[in-house]
Design a protein around this motif. Structure first.
Motif, PDB file in Angstrom:
ATOM      1  N   TYR A 192       0.833  -1.209   0.000  1.00  0.00           N
ATOM      2  CA  TYR A 192       0.000   0.000   0.000  1.00  0.00           C
ATOM      3  C   TYR A 192       0.869   1.260   0.000  1.00  0.00           C
ATOM      4  O   TYR A 192       0.539   2.251  -0.656  1.00  0.00           O
ATOM      5  N   ASP A 193       1.967   1.228   0.741  1.00  0.00           N
ATOM      6  CA  ASP A 193       2.885   2.375   0.735  1.00  0.00           C
ATOM      7  C   ASP A 193       3.434   2.604  -0.674  1.00  0.00           C
ATOM      8  O   ASP A 193       3.494   3.726  -1.164  1.00  0.00           O
ATOM      9  N   HIS A 194       3.832   1.497  -1.288  1.00  0.00           N
ATOM     10  CA  HIS A 194       4.399   1.585  -2.637  1.00  0.00           C
ATOM     11  C   HIS A 194       3.343   2.112  -3.609  1.00  0.00           C
ATOM     12  O   HIS A 194       3.610   2.976  -4.444  1.00  0.00           O
ATOM     13  N   ILE A 202       3.197   9.193 -10.558  1.00  0.00           N
ATOM     14  CA  ILE A 202       2.661   9.299 -11.925  1.00  0.00           C
ATOM     15  C   ILE A 202       1.574  10.368 -12.008  1.00  0.00           C
ATOM     16  O   ILE A 202       0.893  10.500 -13.022  1.00  0.00           O
ATOM     17  N   GLY A 203       1.389  11.121 -10.917  1.00  0.00           N
ATOM     18  CA  GLY A 203       0.462  12.261 -10.952  1.00  0.00           C
ATOM     19  C   GLY A 203      -1.003  11.869 -10.895  1.00  0.00           C
ATOM     20  O   GLY A 203      -1.885  12.632 -11.291  1.00  0.00           O
ATOM     21  N   PHE A 204      -1.277  10.689 -10.386  1.00  0.00           N
ATOM     22  CA  PHE A 204      -2.680  10.235 -10.334  1.00  0.00           C
ATOM     23  C   PHE A 204      -3.424  10.799  -9.132  1.00  0.00           C
ATOM     24  O   PHE A 204      -4.614  11.106  -9.214  1.00  0.00           O
ATOM     25  N   LEU A 205      -2.739  10.943  -8.022  1.00  0.00           N
ATOM     26  CA  LEU A 205      -3.438  11.337  -6.788  1.00  0.00           C
ATOM     27  C   LEU A 205      -3.795  12.810  -6.799  1.00  0.00           C
ATOM     28  O   LEU A 205      -2.998  13.643  -7.223  1.00  0.00           O
ATOM     29  N   LEU A 214      -6.848   6.147  -2.216  1.00  0.00           N
ATOM     30  CA  LEU A 214      -6.118   5.028  -1.617  1.00  0.00           C
ATOM     31  C   LEU A 214      -7.038   4.151  -0.778  1.00  0.00           C
ATOM     32  O   LEU A 214      -6.917   2.932  -0.785  1.00  0.00           O
ATOM     33  N   GLU A 215      -7.973   4.797  -0.071  1.00  0.00           N
ATOM     34  CA  GLU A 215      -8.911   3.992   0.724  1.00  0.00           C
ATOM     35  C   GLU A 215      -9.749   3.081  -0.149  1.00  0.00           C
ATOM     36  O   GLU A 215      -9.973   1.914   0.163  1.00  0.00           O
ATOM     37  N   HIS A 216     -10.208   3.637  -1.296  1.00  0.00           N
ATOM     38  CA  HIS A 216     -11.009   2.812  -2.213  1.00  0.00           C
ATOM     39  C   HIS A 216     -10.168   1.677  -2.793  1.00  0.00           C
ATOM     40  O   HIS A 216     -10.647   0.549  -2.942  1.00  0.00           O
ATOM     41  N   LEU A 217      -8.927   1.982  -3.078  1.00  0.00           N
ATOM     42  CA  LEU A 217      -8.062   0.943  -3.634  1.00  0.00           C
ATOM     43  C   LEU A 217      -7.769  -0.140  -2.594  1.00  0.00           C
ATOM     44  O   LEU A 217      -7.733  -1.327  -2.903  1.00  0.00           O
TER      45      LEU A 217
END
Ligand code: SAH
Length: 252
Positions: A192-194, A202-205, A214-217
């Motif tokens: 999860y950290d990675h 990659i500019g997604f967040l 991240l929570e959804h993932l």
């Protein structure tokens, strides 16, 4: 096999009872007794409010050795780092939905899985139960069926009932797990950290709300339950994405 010969006379069960921030030391003692009655001996206390304490020892009966050997840690992560299956216990529906086990299924699953890696049954605080943060670290949750108008059991009695289910399951033929092992908690957290680092690279967040995606993932991966091998593959994908974005990939 005689009723009383298992699981005590066979290989000890690799199942730990984790109590999170227990407020009342009497509950810790009573939980230790409940465990020993059912043949379990691994007690882990996450940041207990009052321990060691005379009250815990006076409630433990002949299970004071479990208190002597209890592992006290600061965080839930430390308590479960080397575990495979981690089960949250809760008296109510949670906003985070995890696959649900009945108490019986929890006993069976725990006994089957402990052959692969330590299993943790995680119990919450007397007043607040488990926080969402704790639940996020678990694979499944178990509700003990009870009166819908008052389903909240005393902490040590919840421990008693689930330890009994474990005892019954262990007494039956020990099933051999056929599925791949759960990855260890510490490996999942590193993944999860990675993932967070790579998505950032990659500019997604969305910098304003990095946690939400991240929570959804996390929820997605909890459902998918990647194996240790799949986790390694996913980390390879993340590293390649980071490399393609020209970022250092040492973060993972
Ligand atoms: N007010 C809290 C109740 C905590 S009871 C809440 O709403 O969550 C303390 C702990 O006992 C819980 O965190 C859980 O670990 C266990 N527990 C109590 N009743 C339970 C039940 N019916 N099923 C499973 N665990 C239960």
């Amino acid at each position: 096999m005689s009723l009383n010969s298992l699981p005590l006379n066979s290989k000890p069960l690799n199942i730990r009872i984790v109590l999170v921030q227990t407020w009342h030391p009497g509950n810790i003692g009573a939980a230790a007794r409940a465990m020993k009655n059912m043949g379990l001996d691994q007690l882990v206390l996450v940041d207990p409010v009052d321990f060691p304490s005379d009250e815990a020892y006076s409630r433990a009966g002949q299970a004071t050795d479990l208190l002597d050997n209890a592992r006290v840690v600061a965080t839930l992560d430390e308590a479960i780092a080397d575990c495979g299956l981690v089960v949250a216990t809760s008296a109510r529906e949670r906003s985070i939905r995890l696959p649900a086990f009945s108490a019986e299924a929890c006993g069976r699953e725990a006994v089957a899985r402990q052959a692969q890696a330590p299993v943790a049954l995680v119990f919450g605080r007397e007043r607040m139960g488990l926080h969402n943060d704790d639940i996020q670290r678990c694979h499944a949750q178990v509700n003990i069926d009870a009166n819908p108008e008052y389903p909240v059991l005393n902490l040590s009695q919840a421990v008693q009932l689930l330890c009994y289910e474990v005892f019954k399951a262990a007494r039956a033929e020990r099933p051999t797990p056929v599925e791949e092992a759960y990855p260890l908690h510490a490996d999942l957290e590193r993944f999860y950290d990675h993932l967070g680092q790579a998505l950032d690279d990659i500019g997604f967040l969305n910098p304003a709300h990095p946690g939400q995606a991240l929570e959804h993932l996390r929820a997605l991966f909890r459902r998918a339950r990647p194996t240790a091998k799949e986790l390694r593959l996913l980390r390879g994908v993340l590293s390649a994405a980071q490399q393609a974005a020209g970022k250092d990939q040492s973060a993972g």
